[in-house]
Design an enzyme around this catalytic site. Structure first.
Site, short mmCIF file in Angstrom:
data_model
loop_
_atom_site.label_atom_id
_atom_site.label_comp_id
_atom_site.label_asym_id
_atom_site.label_seq_id
_atom_site.Cartn_x
_atom_site.Cartn_y
_atom_site.Cartn_z
N ALA A 70 0.81 -1.22 0.00
CA ALA A 70 0.00 0.00 0.00
C ALA A 70 0.84 1.26 0.00
O ALA A 70 0.43 2.28 -0.57
CB ALA A 70 -0.95 0.00 1.20
N THR A 71 2.01 1.25 0.62
CA THR A 71 2.85 2.45 0.63
C THR A 71 3.25 2.85 -0.78
O THR A 71 3.12 4.01 -1.18
CB THR A 71 4.09 2.25 1.50
OG1 THR A 71 3.69 2.08 2.87
CG2 THR A 71 5.03 3.44 1.42
N GLN A 179 -6.15 -1.59 5.55
CA GLN A 179 -6.79 -2.29 6.66
C GLN A 179 -8.16 -2.85 6.29
O GLN A 179 -8.65 -3.74 6.98
CB GLN A 179 -6.93 -1.35 7.87
CG GLN A 179 -5.63 -0.90 8.47
CD GLN A 179 -4.83 -2.02 9.10
OE1 GLN A 179 -5.34 -3.10 9.37
NE2 GLN A 179 -3.55 -1.77 9.34
N HIS A 200 -0.13 -8.27 3.16
CA HIS A 200 0.24 -8.91 4.43
C HIS A 200 -0.75 -8.65 5.57
O HIS A 200 -0.56 -9.15 6.67
CB HIS A 200 1.65 -8.50 4.85
CG HIS A 200 1.81 -7.07 5.24
ND1 HIS A 200 1.87 -6.65 6.54
CD2 HIS A 200 1.94 -5.96 4.48
CE1 HIS A 200 2.04 -5.34 6.58
NE2 HIS A 200 2.08 -4.89 5.33
N THR A 240 10.63 -6.37 -12.83
CA THR A 240 10.21 -7.76 -12.94
C THR A 240 9.10 -8.06 -11.94
O THR A 240 9.23 -7.76 -10.75
CB THR A 240 11.40 -8.70 -12.67
OG1 THR A 240 12.44 -8.41 -13.61
CG2 THR A 240 10.99 -10.16 -12.79
N CYS A 325 4.57 1.67 11.81
CA CYS A 325 5.54 2.60 11.24
C CYS A 325 5.94 3.70 12.23
O CYS A 325 6.94 4.38 12.03
CB CYS A 325 4.97 3.24 9.98
SG CYS A 325 4.59 2.05 8.69
#
Length: 379
Positions: A70-71, A179, A200, A240, A325
């Site tokens: 997502a970042t 989320q 994740h 890739t 974070c």
């Protein structure tokens, strides 16, 4: 130790790990290789994964871009629209003060390039109102960026209604769904222009995610790349393709979709069990509990320092004070501060978040007893 930090990451599902290992060690071809079967199988598998995952948003496969999470998706979405804003003179952006740093920091970068960013504070509910957003809309508003589910409080934002309202304007709408993906699946089928996802959070490996970039009618979304080299993923994310991770993401999404109803029931039951046990403590829940996902709780306990509590609990449960974070810094939560909580509460919010299968062994009464022992007697 019971794992109660699923909002930071989840364990990779063993069924997903098996799929990832297969594409790492057996069908290990590069999806860009066209001269042999290894490459052809990899390319075909990625196409199938893309088609399935796009379908979870009711999107077309070519509207899905694979990323590292997502970042990266947030950065491509936010910075990729900057050229359109500069060319058209639409340099106004609306967001909230409770966004993840992966949204706030790219927007701060755009501020340094001359963009004006409105950071809406949601109040004690932790929920930004549709009227607050629409009331700040201007002819030069390029973009609204609002998260789906807050990563610290679990409060669900009104992205569906906003998508409908903003679809009638020229303003683009971006949603950070790190989320919320999988948990509230229908929300993300709304006509949202840009959606960012990390794998994740649903049992997929770290390092893989998606960006949905929907075209409006016959108009292609005016994203420009922020990296160059190779032309993969519509030229927006060169490099890739991580075939094993992509296949793991698709498998995790399939498992989560199949198990979603049971997951939701189990998550809600565990929430009730935790709150019933905590009734013997003195605590405050942060955020609007009428609009919240079942697996995230943010609380503070009277007279208890959150960092001291984490140390006390570290051999028993894995918890956090907020975003993974920022939890290494002992400053007040920017989310709880933006909600208007006093510093004593904003500095001591404890986030409990769980996957039911990874927290089934929780002794909620033992957890509550340890907190009671740390609380001073009420005056």
């Amino acid at each position: 130790m019971t794992y109660l930090d699923a909002a930071a990451t989840t364990r990779v599902d063993p069924r997903v790990a098996e799929v990832v290992l297969h594409w790492m060690t057996e069908d290990f071809g590069n999806a860009g290789s066209r001269t042999h079967g290894y490459g052809s199988r990899a390319k075909r598998a990625v196409q199938q994964a893309r088609q399935y995952l796009a379908g979870t948003f009711d999107a077309d496969p070519d509207e899905l871009i694979f990323t590292s999470g997502a970042t990266e998706s947030n950065n491509i979405a936010l910075l990729g629209l900057a050229s359109r804003g500069e060319q058209s003179g639409r340099r106004h952006i609306i967001t909230s003060a409770i966004e993840h740093k992966a949204v706030i920091e790219p927007l701060q970068h755009l501020q340094s390039r001359g963009f004006e960013v409105d950071f809406i504070e949601p109040g004690l509910s932790g929920r930004v109102s549709v009227d607050a957003v629409m009331g700040r809309l201007r002819p030069d508003t390029l973009l609204v960026s609002l998260m789906h589910v807050n990563n610290e409080t679990g409060v669900v934002q009104p992205v569906v209604e906003l998508a409908e309202r903003l679809g009638e304007t020229q303003t683009f709408f971006h949603v950070d769904a790190a989320q919320g993906y999988g948990k509230l699946p229908q929300d993300l089928t709304a006509p949202i222009d840009l959606i960012s996802v990390s794998g994740h959070k649903i049992g997929a490996p770290k390092g893989v995610g998606m960006l949905i970039a929907r075209d409006r009618g016959f108009d292609e979304l005016p994203l420009q790349p922020i990296m160059f080299g190779g032309g993969q993923e519509r030229g927006l994310r060169p490099g890739t393709l991580a075939v094993p991770l992509i296949m793991g993401l698709a498998e995790a999404a399939k498992i989560f979709q199949k198990d979603h109803a049971q997951w939701s029931r189990s998550a809600a039951e565990l929430r009730t069990r935790i709150l019933d046990a905590l009734a013997k403590t003195r605590f405050h829940i942060h955020g609007d509990q009428d609009h919240v996902v079942p697996h995230i709780l943010n609380l503070s306990f009277d007279g208890v320092d959150a960092e001291a509590l984490i140390v006390r609990l570290k051999e028993h449960v894995a918890v956090a004070t907020g975003s993974a974070c920022t939890s290494a810094s002992y400053t007040p939560s920017h989310v709880l501060t933006a909600m208007g909580l006093p510093e004593e509460l904003a500095s001591n919010g404890l986030r409990l978040s769980w996957f039911p299968s990874q927290a089934a062994d929780l002794d909620a009464d033992e957890l509550a007893d340890m907190i009671v022992q740390m609380q001073p007697d009420p005056a």
